[in-house]
Write a protein that holds these residues in place. Sequence first.
Motif, PDB file in Angstrom:
ATOM      1  N   TRP A  14       0.857  -1.186   0.000  1.00 52.10           N
ATOM      2  CA  TRP A  14       0.000   0.000   0.000  1.00 52.10           C
ATOM      3  C   TRP A  14       0.890   1.232   0.000  1.00 52.10           C
ATOM      4  N   ASP A  15       0.398   2.310  -0.584  1.00 53.25           N
ATOM      5  CA  ASP A  15       1.163   3.555  -0.573  1.00 53.25           C
ATOM      6  C   ASP A  15       0.435   4.675   0.162  1.00 53.25           C
ATOM      7  N   ARG A  16      -0.824   4.408   0.561  1.00 51.49           N
ATOM      8  CA  ARG A  16      -1.563   5.361   1.390  1.00 51.49           C
ATOM      9  C   ARG A  16      -2.773   4.676   2.003  1.00 51.49           C
ATOM     10  N   SER A  33      -8.568   9.272  -2.357  1.00 50.83           N
ATOM     11  CA  SER A  33      -7.921   8.022  -2.771  1.00 50.83           C
ATOM     12  C   SER A  33      -7.199   8.141  -4.098  1.00 50.83           C
ATOM     13  N   GLY A  34      -7.588   9.124  -4.909  1.00 50.39           N
ATOM     14  CA  GLY A  34      -7.015   9.242  -6.243  1.00 50.39           C
ATOM     15  C   GLY A  34      -7.614   8.234  -7.210  1.00 50.39           C
ATOM     16  N   ILE A  35      -8.737   7.635  -6.819  1.00 48.68           N
ATOM     17  CA  ILE A  35      -9.396   6.621  -7.642  1.00 48.68           C
ATOM     18  C   ILE A  35     -10.765   7.162  -8.055  1.00 48.68           C
ATOM     19  N   ALA A  36     -11.013   7.197  -9.359  1.00 48.75           N
ATOM     20  CA  ALA A  36     -12.282   7.765  -9.825  1.00 48.75           C
ATOM     21  C   ALA A  36     -13.178   6.735 -10.506  1.00 48.75           C
ATOM     22  N   ASP A  37     -12.657   5.553 -10.794  1.00 49.99           N
ATOM     23  CA  ASP A  37     -13.434   4.599 -11.578  1.00 49.99           C
ATOM     24  C   ASP A  37     -13.989   3.445 -10.735  1.00 49.99           C
ATOM     25  N   VAL A  38     -14.197   3.680  -9.442  1.00 55.14           N
ATOM     26  CA  VAL A  38     -14.762   2.656  -8.562  1.00 55.14           C
ATOM     27  C   VAL A  38     -16.133   3.119  -8.101  1.00 55.14           C
ATOM     28  N   CYS A  39     -17.079   2.212  -8.067  1.00 56.49           N
ATOM     29  CA  CYS A  39     -18.403   2.509  -7.528  1.00 56.49           C
ATOM     30  C   CYS A  39     -18.354   2.160  -6.041  1.00 56.49           C
ATOM     31  N   TRP A  40     -18.249   3.173  -5.198  1.00 54.39           N
ATOM     32  CA  TRP A  40     -18.140   2.953  -3.757  1.00 54.39           C
ATOM     33  C   TRP A  40     -19.521   2.603  -3.215  1.00 54.39           C
ATOM     34  N   LYS A  41     -19.639   1.430  -2.602  1.00 46.52           N
ATOM     35  CA  LYS A  41     -20.915   0.995  -2.035  1.00 46.52           C
ATOM     36  C   LYS A  41     -20.825   1.013  -0.516  1.00 46.52           C
ATOM     37  N   ASN A  42     -21.967   1.207   0.117  1.00 43.32           N
ATOM     38  CA  ASN A  42     -22.076   1.120   1.577  1.00 43.32           C
ATOM     39  C   ASN A  42     -21.150   2.082   2.313  1.00 43.32           C
ATOM     40  N   LEU A  43     -21.019   3.300   1.802  1.00 41.07           N
ATOM     41  CA  LEU A  43     -20.246   4.296   2.534  1.00 41.07           C
ATOM     42  C   LEU A  43     -20.937   4.567   3.864  1.00 41.07           C
ATOM     43  N   PHE A  59      -6.928   0.853   2.436  1.00 43.01           N
ATOM     44  CA  PHE A  59      -5.549   0.753   1.962  1.00 43.01           C
ATOM     45  C   PHE A  59      -5.556   0.799   0.442  1.00 43.01           C
ATOM     46  N   VAL A  60      -4.707   1.660  -0.111  1.00 41.47           N
ATOM     47  CA  VAL A  60      -4.677   1.899  -1.557  1.00 41.47           C
ATOM     48  C   VAL A  60      -3.243   1.731  -2.052  1.00 41.47           C
ATOM     49  N   GLN A  61      -3.109   1.103  -3.209  1.00 43.51           N
ATOM     50  CA  GLN A  61      -1.824   0.993  -3.903  1.00 43.51           C
ATOM     51  C   GLN A  61      -2.009   1.585  -5.289  1.00 43.51           C
ATOM     52  N   GLN A  62      -1.342   2.680  -5.557  1.00 44.13           N
ATOM     53  CA  GLN A  62      -1.484   3.421  -6.805  1.00 44.13           C
ATOM     54  C   GLN A  62      -2.952   3.766  -7.028  1.00 44.13           C
ATOM     55  N   GLN A  63      -3.595   3.194  -8.027  1.00 42.06           N
ATOM     56  CA  GLN A  63      -4.997   3.505  -8.328  1.00 42.06           C
ATOM     57  C   GLN A  63      -5.932   2.347  -7.988  1.00 42.06           C
ATOM     58  N   MET A  64      -5.515   1.492  -7.030  1.00 42.52           N
ATOM     59  CA  MET A  64      -6.292   0.288  -6.727  1.00 42.52           C
ATOM     60  C   MET A  64      -6.556   0.163  -5.236  1.00 42.52           C
ATOM     61  N   PRO A  65      -7.841   0.022  -4.840  1.00 42.58           N
ATOM     62  CA  PRO A  65      -8.117  -0.279  -3.433  1.00 42.58           C
ATOM     63  C   PRO A  65      -7.648  -1.703  -3.138  1.00 42.58           C
ATOM     64  N   ILE A  66      -6.912  -1.876  -2.040  1.00 39.46           N
ATOM     65  CA  ILE A  66      -6.336  -3.169  -1.693  1.00 39.46           C
ATOM     66  C   ILE A  66      -7.127  -3.863  -0.589  1.00 39.46           C
ATOM     67  N   GLN A  67      -7.445  -3.116   0.463  1.00 37.55           N
ATOM     68  CA  GLN A  67      -8.104  -3.699   1.622  1.00 37.55           C
ATOM     69  C   GLN A  67      -8.789  -2.597   2.414  1.00 37.55           C
ATOM     70  N   ALA A  68      -9.897  -2.938   3.050  1.00 36.89           N
ATOM     71  CA  ALA A  68     -10.559  -2.010   3.963  1.00 36.89           C
ATOM     72  C   ALA A  68     -10.632  -2.661   5.334  1.00 36.89           C
ATOM     73  N   VAL A  69     -10.287  -1.896   6.354  1.00 36.36           N
ATOM     74  CA  VAL A  69     -10.353  -2.365   7.732  1.00 36.36           C
ATOM     75  C   VAL A  69     -11.400  -1.516   8.439  1.00 36.36           C
TER      76      VAL A  69
END
Length: 113
Positions: A14-16, A33-43, A59-69
């Motif tokens: 992860w980078d951020r 997050s720097g990510i615009a092409d994800v449909c965020w559900k259940n915010l 947890f985000v790596q470049q333009q990809m969500p990796i994990q949510a805690v």
Amino acid sequence: MRDVTRAAGLKDEWDRIVVVFPGTEAAELNSSSGIADVCWKNLPPTYRDDTPHAAYYLFVQQQMPIQAVRWSFPFDREFDFINPRVTVVHPDTILTPIHVPGVDPYLRPARSF
């Protein structure tokens, strides 16, 4: 921060970390997050009462969500990203231990002066 996540058993892939507080809107999450092409559900909904509300460390790596805690706002206080509000944490973020009488110790990003 990197040492804390390693000690917790998380990989360094992860980078951020984006702190997703209750009431975070999709546009704000896209910006943080720097990510615009994800449909965020259940915010998590806006915090309105004294019951625990879901919040997330994304947890985000470049333009990809990796994990949510998941964590419970405002009761989980291992980290204080609330005062002042911090929405993005990097691996090299320095954390300072905070000890307040009658409260469990917690970590807060160090302030640079």
